[in-house]
Motif scaffolding. Sequence first.
Motif, PDB file in Angstrom:
ATOM      1  N   ARG A 166      69.141 -41.959  -3.153  1.00 53.34           N
ATOM      2  CA  ARG A 166      68.368 -41.952  -1.911  1.00 53.34           C
ATOM      3  C   ARG A 166      67.923 -40.563  -1.473  1.00 53.34           C
ATOM      4  O   ARG A 166      66.748 -40.380  -1.094  1.00 53.34           O
ATOM      5  CB  ARG A 166      69.152 -42.639  -0.780  1.00 53.34           C
ATOM      6  CG  ARG A 166      68.951 -44.132  -0.724  1.00 53.34           C
ATOM      7  CD  ARG A 166      69.525 -44.750   0.544  1.00 53.34           C
ATOM      8  NE  ARG A 166      70.946 -44.504   0.692  1.00 53.34           N
ATOM      9  CZ  ARG A 166      71.898 -45.234   0.111  1.00 53.34           C
ATOM     10  NH1 ARG A 166      71.552 -46.250  -0.667  1.00 53.34           N
ATOM     11  NH2 ARG A 166      73.169 -44.970   0.305  1.00 53.34           N
TER      12      ARG A 166
ATOM     13  N   ASP B 162      70.964 -48.404   7.861  1.00 53.57           N
ATOM     14  CA  ASP B 162      69.685 -47.914   8.381  1.00 53.57           C
ATOM     15  C   ASP B 162      69.159 -48.756   9.537  1.00 53.57           C
ATOM     16  O   ASP B 162      68.102 -48.428  10.092  1.00 53.57           O
ATOM     17  CB  ASP B 162      68.639 -47.895   7.256  1.00 53.57           C
ATOM     18  CG  ASP B 162      68.973 -46.869   6.185  1.00 53.57           C
ATOM     19  OD1 ASP B 162      69.441 -45.782   6.545  1.00 53.57           O
ATOM     20  OD2 ASP B 162      68.772 -47.164   4.984  1.00 53.57           O
TER      21      ASP B 162
ATOM     22  N   ARG C  76      63.681 -48.923   5.417  1.00 57.29           N
ATOM     23  CA  ARG C  76      64.805 -49.717   4.911  1.00 57.29           C
ATOM     24  C   ARG C  76      65.449 -50.525   6.033  1.00 57.29           C
ATOM     25  O   ARG C  76      65.798 -51.696   5.847  1.00 57.29           O
ATOM     26  CB  ARG C  76      65.830 -48.804   4.240  1.00 57.29           C
ATOM     27  CG  ARG C  76      65.357 -48.220   2.907  1.00 57.29           C
ATOM     28  CD  ARG C  76      66.486 -47.515   2.182  1.00 57.29           C
ATOM     29  NE  ARG C  76      66.955 -46.341   2.917  1.00 57.29           N
ATOM     30  CZ  ARG C  76      66.578 -45.092   2.676  1.00 57.29           C
ATOM     31  NH1 ARG C  76      65.726 -44.845   1.693  1.00 57.29           N
ATOM     32  NH2 ARG C  76      67.059 -44.087   3.375  1.00 57.29           N
TER      33      ARG C  76
ATOM     34  N   ASP D  30      64.021 -39.794  -0.646  1.00 57.94           N
ATOM     35  CA  ASP D  30      63.711 -39.692   0.785  1.00 57.94           C
ATOM     36  C   ASP D  30      62.970 -38.385   1.075  1.00 57.94           C
ATOM     37  O   ASP D  30      63.364 -37.585   1.915  1.00 57.94           O
ATOM     38  CB  ASP D  30      64.988 -39.775   1.620  1.00 57.94           C
ATOM     39  CG  ASP D  30      65.482 -41.204   1.773  1.00 57.94           C
ATOM     40  OD1 ASP D  30      64.888 -42.096   1.150  1.00 57.94           O
ATOM     41  OD2 ASP D  30      66.464 -41.412   2.500  1.00 57.94           O
TER      42      ASP D  30
ATOM     43  N   PRO E  12      61.468 -43.233   5.448  1.00 63.97           N
ATOM     44  CA  PRO E  12      62.419 -43.937   4.585  1.00 63.97           C
ATOM     45  C   PRO E  12      63.473 -44.761   5.306  1.00 63.97           C
ATOM     46  O   PRO E  12      63.606 -45.958   5.058  1.00 63.97           O
ATOM     47  CB  PRO E  12      63.049 -42.802   3.772  1.00 63.97           C
ATOM     48  CG  PRO E  12      61.986 -41.771   3.698  1.00 63.97           C
ATOM     49  CD  PRO E  12      61.266 -41.835   5.006  1.00 63.97           C
ATOM     50  N   ALA E  13      64.255 -44.133   6.197  1.00 64.39           N
ATOM     51  CA  ALA E  13      65.328 -44.866   6.877  1.00 64.39           C
ATOM     52  C   ALA E  13      64.762 -45.973   7.766  1.00 64.39           C
ATOM     53  O   ALA E  13      65.328 -47.064   7.846  1.00 64.39           O
ATOM     54  CB  ALA E  13      66.189 -43.906   7.698  1.00 64.39           C
TER      55      ALA E  13
ATOM     56  N   PHE F 255      58.768 -40.778  -1.365  1.00 62.28           N
ATOM     57  CA  PHE F 255      59.130 -42.118  -0.895  1.00 62.28           C
ATOM     58  C   PHE F 255      57.911 -43.033  -0.791  1.00 62.28           C
ATOM     59  O   PHE F 255      57.907 -44.137  -1.334  1.00 62.28           O
ATOM     60  CB  PHE F 255      59.839 -42.042   0.458  1.00 62.28           C
ATOM     61  CG  PHE F 255      60.335 -43.379   0.930  1.00 62.28           C
ATOM     62  CD1 PHE F 255      61.519 -43.900   0.435  1.00 62.28           C
ATOM     63  CD2 PHE F 255      59.617 -44.127   1.851  1.00 62.28           C
ATOM     64  CE1 PHE F 255      61.981 -45.131   0.860  1.00 62.28           C
ATOM     65  CE2 PHE F 255      60.075 -45.365   2.280  1.00 62.28           C
ATOM     66  CZ  PHE F 255      61.259 -45.867   1.787  1.00 62.28           C
TER      67      PHE F 255
ATOM     68  N   SER G 185      67.751 -47.641  -2.942  1.00 62.11           N
ATOM     69  CA  SER G 185      67.147 -46.339  -2.671  1.00 62.11           C
ATOM     70  C   SER G 185      65.832 -46.462  -1.916  1.00 62.11           C
ATOM     71  O   SER G 185      65.584 -45.733  -0.956  1.00 62.11           O
ATOM     72  CB  SER G 185      66.911 -45.588  -3.985  1.00 62.11           C
ATOM     73  OG  SER G 185      68.097 -45.477  -4.734  1.00 62.11           O
TER      74      SER G 185
END
Length: 238
Positions: A209, A62, A159, A213, A155-156, A217, A22
């Motif tokens: 997630r 991601d 990751r 997100d 977030p993306a 986050f 996550s």
Amino acid sequence: MGPWEAIVVVAITAVGATVHASVGLGLGLVAGPVLLAVDPGFLPGPAILATLLVTARHLIADGPHADRRTVGRAFVGVPVGLALGLLIVAAADESAMRIVIGSIIVIAAALLLLGVHVERTPRTDVAGGGAFALSLIAAGIPGPAAAVAFHDLPPAEYRGTMGYIGIPASVLSVGLLAVAGEFGAHELELTAWLLPGVVIGLVAGRHVRPLVDTAWFRPAVLWLALTGGAVVVIRQLV
């Protein structure tokens, strides 16, 4: 391993893998202390491989969102961090260095949580890559150092970026452990015990997630980094 120990291993690995799937870090931080109590052989090799599987998810899903410039600059710092880490391990007191590195991570994460703004620049990206590699070799905690260095990424992007940085580092680490005779048949068997929890965590992460997100986050990443640094310090002092 008895049936109850197996249940505990699967359960704690599932929780750690869910957090990691996550947020982008946390499997070793969450599961590590319990796994160590069940069998010290779980760390570092099997735990690194389990983390590698979750990190592969970040790279696949991601990776397209990764900040390629950040990845490139971080890789510039990685060799320097590795070399410095190896020198420290060879010349310095390992326990003392872990306390120092863990304390720096705690202080940095705390200042960021308190609102201190540090602008990320090409130089800090290079330093972040070096800190990631240094903390991996000298203290075995690359995740918290990277979280502090790249905390401002969405977030993306975070990751995906950690996927590109973390996978080579994990492969290198396991390879070095194998060459040193620290990863063999027993560690491979222990890795197999972690796989069910990893699968559960990857599935659960799909539902968690979307919840993290958000505005949660960045604080979640920094709190995990702070906790990771604190755990390292406490382990050396207790």
